[in-house]
Design an enzyme around this catalytic site. Structure first.
Site, mmCIF file in Angstrom:
data_model
loop_
_atom_site.group_PDB
_atom_site.id
_atom_site.type_symbol
_atom_site.label_atom_id
_atom_site.label_comp_id
_atom_site.label_asym_id
_atom_site.label_seq_id
_atom_site.Cartn_x
_atom_site.Cartn_y
_atom_site.Cartn_z
ATOM 1 C CG ASN A 195 -1.733 1.206 1.424
ATOM 2 O OD1 ASN A 195 -1.766 2.068 0.554
ATOM 3 N ND2 ASN A 195 -2.412 1.300 2.562
ATOM 4 C CE LYS A 200 -0.198 3.051 4.837
ATOM 5 N NZ LYS A 200 -0.036 3.122 6.286
ATOM 6 C CG HIS A 218 -5.718 1.796 5.461
ATOM 7 N ND1 HIS A 218 -5.253 2.688 6.394
ATOM 8 C CD2 HIS A 218 -4.715 0.918 5.237
ATOM 9 C CE1 HIS A 218 -4.007 2.354 6.711
ATOM 10 N NE2 HIS A 218 -3.657 1.291 6.024
ATOM 11 C CD GLU A 270 -2.819 5.294 6.970
ATOM 12 O OE1 GLU A 270 -2.860 5.357 5.726
ATOM 13 O OE2 GLU A 270 -1.881 4.760 7.598
ATOM 14 C CD GLU A 277 -3.295 -2.522 7.389
ATOM 15 O OE1 GLU A 277 -2.233 -2.757 6.816
ATOM 16 O OE2 GLU A 277 -3.927 -1.465 7.225
ATOM 17 N N GLY A 280 2.770 2.155 10.895
ATOM 18 C CA GLY A 280 3.739 3.232 10.742
ATOM 19 C C GLY A 280 4.457 3.604 12.028
ATOM 20 C CB SER A 313 5.571 -2.038 11.928
ATOM 21 O OG SER A 313 5.160 -0.712 12.222
HETATM 22 P P1 13P Z 1 3.187 0.248 7.773
HETATM 23 O O1 13P Z 1 3.715 -1.013 7.141
HETATM 24 O O2 13P Z 1 3.909 1.473 7.323
HETATM 25 O O3 13P Z 1 3.090 0.108 9.265
HETATM 26 O O4 13P Z 1 1.682 0.436 7.228
HETATM 27 C C1 13P Z 1 0.806 -0.614 7.284
HETATM 28 C C2 13P Z 1 -0.397 -0.255 6.509
HETATM 29 O O5 13P Z 1 -1.144 0.622 6.901
HETATM 30 C C3 13P Z 1 -0.650 -0.949 5.255
HETATM 31 O O6 13P Z 1 -1.924 -0.704 4.776
#
Ligand code: 13P
Length: 249
Positions: A9, A11, A94, A96, A166, A172, A212
């Protein structure tokens, strides 16, 4: 031997040229990779990346889509537009989007049903915040996200759905759920799906872990019986960090 589903992803990162460069590198370096691999660039780069991955073993994904097919929906991107570009999968719900853009389970469910209607494979993201976990609300929160997210999905369509667990506190942050903790939540998700769709459907459901994921923890995570793949954020932005995850075995 089962194959794992490794998704990147990207982003809100990368220009078109940067996206094409990364996709080109991945296409070469993952040409013989036996896992199911997906990359999800920003909307603006989808058409250019589609040209790069066409006919390869890398699937093209989107990070979101609108809940309507078309119409007066300023700023939204339609499932029909994604399909037109060769998008095969879409990340929905997601954290976010749930937390920064207030997407509800109902909205996520509408998008998921629309994606299925048009033959695009949804990745339904679920996960609890640290506060919810510490307040012993993990199962309530994740269970609700699973049940509401899958509302109206016919049993025959479930095979096209992937669930990504997740934990919000692991995204992150560099904090990964331990393989044991992640596996326990995946087992719980499978149990919820079993109650809805039966044992066989629950067994064959693909559940990715995200939060992560790095080259040095991917193998331990995916060694767990209920972890069928990874949804990778930060480490998917460079071939040198994504390729070893996709080639974790
Ligand atoms: P990270 O791997 O940066 O923690 O992000 C995970 C994520 O949100 C994938 O959709």
């Amino acid at each position: 031997m089962r194959s794992y589903y490794i998704a990147g992803n990207w982003k809100m990162h990368k220009t078109v040229a940067e996206s094409v460069a990364l996709a080109t590198e991945l296409k070469d370096k993952l040409a013989s990779c036996g896992e199911k691999v997906l990359i999800a660039p920003a909307f603006t780069a989808l058409s250019a990346v589609a040209v790069v991955v066409k006919g390869t073993n890398i699937m093209l994904g989107a990070q979101n889509m609108g809940p309507e097919e078309q119409g007066a929906h300023t700023g939204e991107v339609s499932v029909l537009m994604l399909k037109d570009l060769g998008v095969r999968a879409v990340i929905l719900g997601h954290s976010e989007r749930r937390h920064s853009y207030f997407e509800t389970d109902e909205l996520v469910n509408r998008k998921l049903l629309l994606a299925l209607k048009h033959g695009i494979e949804p990745i339904l993201c679920v996960g609890e915040t640290l506060e919810e976990r510490e307040g012993n609300r993990l199962e309530e929160v994740v269970g609700t996200q699973v049940r509401k997210g899958l509302t109206g999905v016919a049993a025959v369509e479930l095979a096209k759905v992937t669930i990504a667990y997740e934990p919000v506190w692991a995204i992150g942050t560099g904090k990964t759920a331990t393989p044991e903790d992640a596996d326990a939540v995946h087992a719980f998700i499978r149990k919820e799906v079993k109650a809805l769709y039966g044992e066989a459907a629950a067994k064959s459901l693909c559940i990715q872990y995200g939060g992560s994921v790095k080259a040095d923890n991917a193998a331990q995570l995916m060694a767990k019986p209920n972890i069928d793949g990874a949804l990778v954020g930060g480490a998917s932005l460079k071939a040198e960090t994504f390729v070893p995850i996709a080639r974790f075995r």
